[in-house]
Scaffold this active site. Structure first.
Site, PDB file in Angstrom:
ATOM      1  N   THR A  12       0.810  -1.216   0.000  1.00 41.20           N
ATOM      2  CA  THR A  12       0.000   0.000   0.000  1.00 41.20           C
ATOM      3  C   THR A  12       0.844   1.266   0.000  1.00 41.20           C
ATOM      4  OG1 THR A  12      -1.688  -1.196   1.208  1.00 41.20           O
ATOM      5  CG2 THR A  12      -1.859   1.180   1.259  1.00 41.20           C
ATOM      6  N   SER A  59       1.965  -8.152  -0.650  1.00 43.01           N
ATOM      7  CA  SER A  59       2.727  -9.050   0.232  1.00 43.01           C
ATOM      8  C   SER A  59       2.052 -10.408   0.411  1.00 43.01           C
ATOM      9  CB  SER A  59       3.010  -8.390   1.579  1.00 43.01           C
ATOM     10  OG  SER A  59       1.853  -8.309   2.365  1.00 43.01           O
ATOM     11  N   THR A  91       1.817  -4.607   4.248  1.00 45.24           N
ATOM     12  CA  THR A  91       1.690  -4.891   5.682  1.00 45.24           C
ATOM     13  C   THR A  91       1.109  -6.277   5.979  1.00 45.24           C
ATOM     14  OG1 THR A  91      -0.493  -3.848   5.756  1.00 45.24           O
ATOM     15  CG2 THR A  91       1.424  -2.454   6.280  1.00 45.24           C
ATOM     16  N   ASP A  92       0.436  -6.899   4.984  1.00 42.51           N
ATOM     17  CA  ASP A  92      -0.296  -8.132   5.287  1.00 42.51           C
ATOM     18  C   ASP A  92       0.614  -9.256   5.786  1.00 42.51           C
ATOM     19  OD1 ASP A  92      -2.588  -6.819   4.587  1.00 42.51           O
ATOM     20  OD2 ASP A  92      -2.793  -7.753   2.625  1.00 42.51           O
TER      21      ASP A  92
HETATM   22  N1  ASP Z   1      -2.373  -5.800   0.489  1.00 45.18           N
HETATM   23  C1  ASP Z   1      -1.298  -4.917   0.923  1.00 45.18           C
HETATM   24  C2  ASP Z   1      -0.041  -5.753   1.058  1.00 45.18           C
HETATM   25  O1  ASP Z   1       0.181  -6.369   2.044  1.00 45.18           O
HETATM   26  C3  ASP Z   1      -1.695  -4.272   2.187  1.00 45.18           C
HETATM   27  C4  ASP Z   1      -0.734  -3.250   2.722  1.00 45.18           C
HETATM   28  O2  ASP Z   1       0.328  -3.003   2.207  1.00 45.18           O
HETATM   29  O3  ASP Z   1      -1.096  -2.629   3.738  1.00 45.18           O
HETATM   30  O4  ASP Z   1       0.734  -5.790   0.149  1.00 45.18           O
END
Ligand code: ASP
Length: 327
Positions: A12, A59, A91-92
């Site tokens: 993100t 991720s 973040t995932d």
């Molecule tokens: N779907 C994203 C990821 O993990 C979510 C994020 O970056 O917050 O790549």
């Protein structure tokens, strides 16, 4: 002057949405250079910042091969004139990459992962300040030797304990009962304590010598769960299974019986808790009799990573237990 290198993986933080009030639907559009160039000049921190696009990936799509490649690249950077690496990452699964790097980076120099819960186009986007402060942390003396960390929302969390517990808000990360190991505020980087668990230079794990990782699956226990799930994992090639068990790593008797047989066949099972607490050895289950390993306070997703690395050395549950106690 400290040289901090930003290694961009995706997520993100590198994304933009169609509208400033849209926070959960977006596309990855920004490069590592875009992220760094969007930052104001560093205050209170003397750092030379370079950047690199390593991957552009959500991720959820990361694999063990990506982790090995990342660890190798970071080791290469840190063995040269780079003083610290900041990884911008979705973040995932950030907590999984962070723990893998904590176990395989061979340097006392800092590796800090950061990301964003809101895309760069969003009102109150959190990515720029997260990145700015993660760079400040990586440039500071305070974090040297502390292992890999996650920096999100003002706090430094140890890779081993960090977990994402909320899917949309900027305060998505916590280390639960272990708490934050540090913080950054207005250029001041404060470390509160260091983990007692060994990491980086003290582990035997070398990404350089591995081309792949053994297959380890995760099962999630629940009332009435059927033990055939264990066999499905093994049939598909799993050499180990981390179970998010109920309670203190507790198992249904039908699971316990099947796990005892699998242990005899050389499959390593680690008991973790879906309740995210400390699972003690020979507590709710007799690990000595079952041939299982207690995951301590590792989540099943972290236990899977340590088990994959441990299985590159041994499948002896006693030796693997020792690694779980140390790392
Ligand atoms: N779907 C994203 C990821 O993990 C979510 C994020 O970056 O917050 O790549």
């Amino acid at each position: 002057m400290r040289h901090i290198h930003v290694l961009a993986i995706g997520g993100t933080i590198a994304s933009r949405a169609a509208d400033p009030v849209i926070c959960t639907t977006y596309a990855p559009l920004l490069s590592a250079a875009d992220l760094v160039e969007s930052l104001p000049p560093m205050r209170d921190t003397v750092a030379h910042v370079t950047s690199e696009d390593f991957l552009k990936i959500d991720s959820a799509s990361l694999t063990g091969e990506h982790w090995l490649a990342m660890a190798r690249r970071i080791n290469e950077l840190l063995s040269g004139d780079v003083d610290g690496v900041v990884v911008t990452h979705g973040t995932d699964t950030m907590e999984e990459t962070a723990y893998f790097l904590n176990l395989t980076v061979k340097s006392f120099k800092p590796v800090i992962l950061t990301g964003a819960m809101r895309p760069a186009s969003s009102m109150s986007a959190d990515g720029p300040l997260n990145l700015y402060q993660a760079i400040q942390a990586a440039a500071s003396d305070a974090v040297r030797g502390a292992g890999t960390m996650i920096f999100m929302n003002g706090t430094l969390l140890a890779a081993r304990e960090a977990c994402k517990i909320q899917p949309v808000r900027p305060d998505a990360f916590t280390a639960r009962e272990m708490g934050a190991v540090g913080c950054v505020a207005d250029g001041k980087v404060e470390m509160f304590y260091h983990s007692t668990k060994e990491h980086t230079l003290s582990t035997p794990f070398e990404a350089e010598t591995l081309t792949s990782l053994p297959k380890v699956d995760i099962l999630y226990a629940y009332a009435g769960a059927e033990p055939e799930m264990l066999d499905d994992c093994v049939k598909r090639g799993a050499k180990g299974i981390a179970i998010a068990c109920v309670g203190n790593g507790n198992l249904r008797p039908v699971w316990r019986d099947r796990i005892r047989e699998l242990a005899r066949e050389g499959i390593t099972v680690v008991r973790c808790s879906r309740a995210n607490g400390f699972v003690n050895r020979n507590g709710a289950q007799d690990d000595d009799a079952l041939g299982t390993v207690s995951g301590g306070n590792l989540s099943a997703q972290k236990a899977r990573i340590l088990l994959m690395l441990a299985l590159t050395f041994t499948s002896d549950p006693a030796e693997i237990q020792e690694m779980f106690d140390r790392f």
